[in-house]
Write a protein that holds these residues in place. Sequence first.
Motif, short mmCIF file in Angstrom:
data_model
loop_
_atom_site.label_atom_id
_atom_site.label_comp_id
_atom_site.label_asym_id
_atom_site.label_seq_id
_atom_site.Cartn_x
_atom_site.Cartn_y
_atom_site.Cartn_z
N VAL A 52 134.55 -55.23 41.82
CA VAL A 52 133.11 -55.17 41.51
C VAL A 52 132.87 -55.39 40.17
CG1 VAL A 52 132.66 -53.58 43.62
CG2 VAL A 52 133.17 -52.75 41.33
N HIS A 60 130.64 -45.63 40.75
CA HIS A 60 132.08 -45.25 41.56
C HIS A 60 133.03 -44.72 40.43
CE1 HIS A 60 130.57 -47.76 44.58
NE2 HIS A 60 130.25 -48.66 43.79
N ASP A 97 126.84 -48.93 35.48
CA ASP A 97 126.17 -50.00 35.30
C ASP A 97 124.94 -49.61 34.26
OD1 ASP A 97 125.47 -52.88 35.75
OD2 ASP A 97 123.70 -52.05 36.45
N ARG A 156 133.27 -51.72 48.56
CA ARG A 156 132.00 -52.32 48.12
C ARG A 156 130.92 -52.40 49.31
NH1 ARG A 156 129.43 -57.34 47.60
NH2 ARG A 156 128.01 -57.40 45.96
N ARG A 206 140.19 -45.60 40.06
CA ARG A 206 141.43 -45.65 39.38
C ARG A 206 141.64 -47.25 38.75
NH1 ARG A 206 146.46 -47.64 40.66
NH2 ARG A 206 148.34 -46.29 40.11
N HIS A 238 121.14 -46.21 42.77
CA HIS A 238 122.57 -47.00 42.36
C HIS A 238 123.56 -45.89 42.33
CE1 HIS A 238 125.16 -49.80 40.26
NE2 HIS A 238 125.48 -48.73 39.65
N LYS A 239 124.53 -46.13 42.81
CA LYS A 239 125.87 -45.28 43.00
C LYS A 239 126.84 -45.85 41.96
CE LYS A 239 125.79 -45.28 47.83
NZ LYS A 239 126.79 -45.47 48.83
#
Lengths: 189, 641
Positions: free
Chosen positions: A86, A49, A177, A74, A52, A46-47
């Motif tokens: 997202v 992010h 997440d 995305r 801003r 899982h990335k």
Amino acid sequence: MVESNMNNNRRTFVAAIVAVAAGALATLTPLAVGVATFLSPLFRKHKNHHVRVALLSQVPDDGLPRYFPVLTDREDAWNRTPQQRVGAVYLVRSAGEAQPIAFTAKCPHAGCFIGTTSGADQFKCPCHTSTFRLDGSRVRGDEEVSPRDMDRLPLELRKINGENGLSVTEVWVEYIDFQTGHKQAIRTA
Amino acid sequence: MSRPIQTLVDWLDDRTGMRKLTRQALDERVPGGARWRYVWGSTLVVAFVTQAVTGLFLWMAYSPSTQTAWESVTYIQHEMTGGWLLRGIHHYMAHVMVLLLGLHLLQVVVDGAYRAPRELNFVLGLVLMLLVLGLALTGYLLPWDQKGYWATKVSTELASQTPVIGSALKSLAVGGTEYGHHTLTRFFAFHAGLLPTLLVLVLVLHVALFRRHGLHARDPNRAPDASFWPDQLLKDSVAALGVLTVVLTLTIYYGGAELSAPADPANPYAAARPETYFLFLFQFLKWFPGEAEVWGAIVIPSIVLAVLFLMPWIARSRGGHVKNVILLFCLIGGAAALTAQAIRDDYLASWTERTDANAEQFDASATFLAAKHQAQLEAERILELARAPEKIPPTGALTLMHEDPYLQGPKLFAQHCASCHNYVDPQHPDSQLSHLVNEKPTAPNLFGIGSRQWISGLLDPKKITSPHYFGYEGSPFVGDAENTEMVDFIQESLGEDIPEPQRKEIRAAFQKIAAALSAEAKLPLQDEIDRRDQETIAEGRALIEGDLADVLESGSSCTDCHSFGEMQDIGSPVLDGYMSRAWLIDFIRNPADERFYGEINDRMPAFAPHANARLNQLDEKSLGLIVDWLRGDWHRAGARR
């Protein structure tokens, strides 16, 4: 005679083994390949992010929650779409504080979208009615269905300089997440 | 039977043995005669066949990806002949099927039909039940609407709480770490491929074992034995027709299956609920605080299932059967009670008053109902956009949603403007946008800005000092404040000391000015009257440019202070293009610009004054959406976008 029987038995045994093995190999190989492909999400990470989300000037230090969508590029399998929503965060800056607190809108209980209304003094999850104070703590503590307080996101203020010596402060968050249902905030792998 | 057909049947029978097969299939003995209580299994088979048939035809028009799932379902629902009926039957049959499962299970347990030698068949029946529930769960997501998206998000989050394998389970179900194309392709493959195949295999075994052991008669001496064909089959067929009638009634009553707005990960959906048949699980979770959640979500349901599977063996013990029956009644009763409680909690606010005692529950219910209503409005709106002649762009319906001023305007207004401005129709204050009402505004009400009505209010001596215009809290334009010229001008122009005939003339002049100024806005909704009233508008323009001085006793006119038309470089706000799209966008960018309020601007932030977008509070797109929404400039049914 006995030797012939033994030979027959041996032949039958070998034939049975080979039949099962060959049959299994023939039918299970495609299945194994399919299963391997099916399992591919397990090998993906899982990335998180860094995003801003606002300018600091949009978050006055009045202690009220402000909702900001999280926009980032995305990736969805074969698509990459720039600047998609997202998720969302709430920023709250208490009186006199230089830095706001960032909460993810995902409920630690079952992942619903925590809501708030303008001027409200609480966050409320619309699914199983978990209620949180504006500092993210659970109103009824361990009685609340949510196993932990609202999840905070790492926040960073970045100054950028514009024309005519102007400088503004941006609010960046790491949009993480978290797993639901645990007492501790554990990142989704 | 005519001879050629007889010959054909004989030939087929010789090659296949079909006569014997048919006889075997239909000549099942029914001890004690045909009974209505035996119909549930057959109705379930018919329900499954209905799902397979309707599902196959849905499949022919469905496309599982995040840009096409909702879009293709909308197309089925609204464009294809009978599509709404097809989807409706599939949807409501799923509901009825879960109910039939409950009845079948109840009948088997109460009749003791799970006892030896039928234990294994009972186990197969429970496996079938799990497969049907799996189909129900996976089907719910496929339309990729808000309702299915958020409910599935919750169910996969709950699955992730399974000890040890939870995280992997969720990844595999979702097809990655985020919900997207592969969530849909996987759920669809399970829903239309794997689960139905398994179901058919287990169903074949289930029916084979049923035939092997024969029908378990509750009371074999009740009446003479009957034959499955035609005695029991008649009852089964009538029951199947009854089931279909129920499903059709539901479909027609509700106008087909619901389809909410397309799934949007960033759009909160406060009415997220599972389908009715899983509501009891949803409600059950409210009983488990903190980390005990895993008990409610995983452990207890698993234990209950294990007990169900063991029922045939429990029945062997003394009083075991009675215990099973009591337990099953408790479980089904409990599930029904939880479902009723969930519905009551959600709809409480629709039939009771708010009191101190029920305040918390009432508020939660009101939030749910408001969110449901809002979602319904959004669904209607997105449908209106999707059905415009331009149809849905290849990027999907979310693009339509995100670029629609009607949907996004109120959200952006709430986020950026509503803390100061009010947005309410003074004539009809109970608007659907009640959340934008600001009881203590510190800036003008922006409802209908630029319209003739709005400008007429600005030129009315009473209205101009109301909170809707300049009479808000801390206004710099009224009373003892510094910048009262405009308010003074309007009030003096129509002062009470002016004789009525003259007042009438001034009012008429103001009406013309309102028409001319409003025409500058080029509001789409006024397009027709602007074209019709060209003459009035021309007169209004002349009045603004100086002719008003001839009407007013003070000898003043608008262009004493404002630049307009031929009268340039006088002052601000500039009235050329007043409240037009470009004017408003520039104004919101920087209200302190010399074209607008200059140094007088004491409160409104400059939302996008910089060329470098990163320095701005508002991006170009949001700015355009807010302005378009304020000006009522959005697509309306029957028009091209």
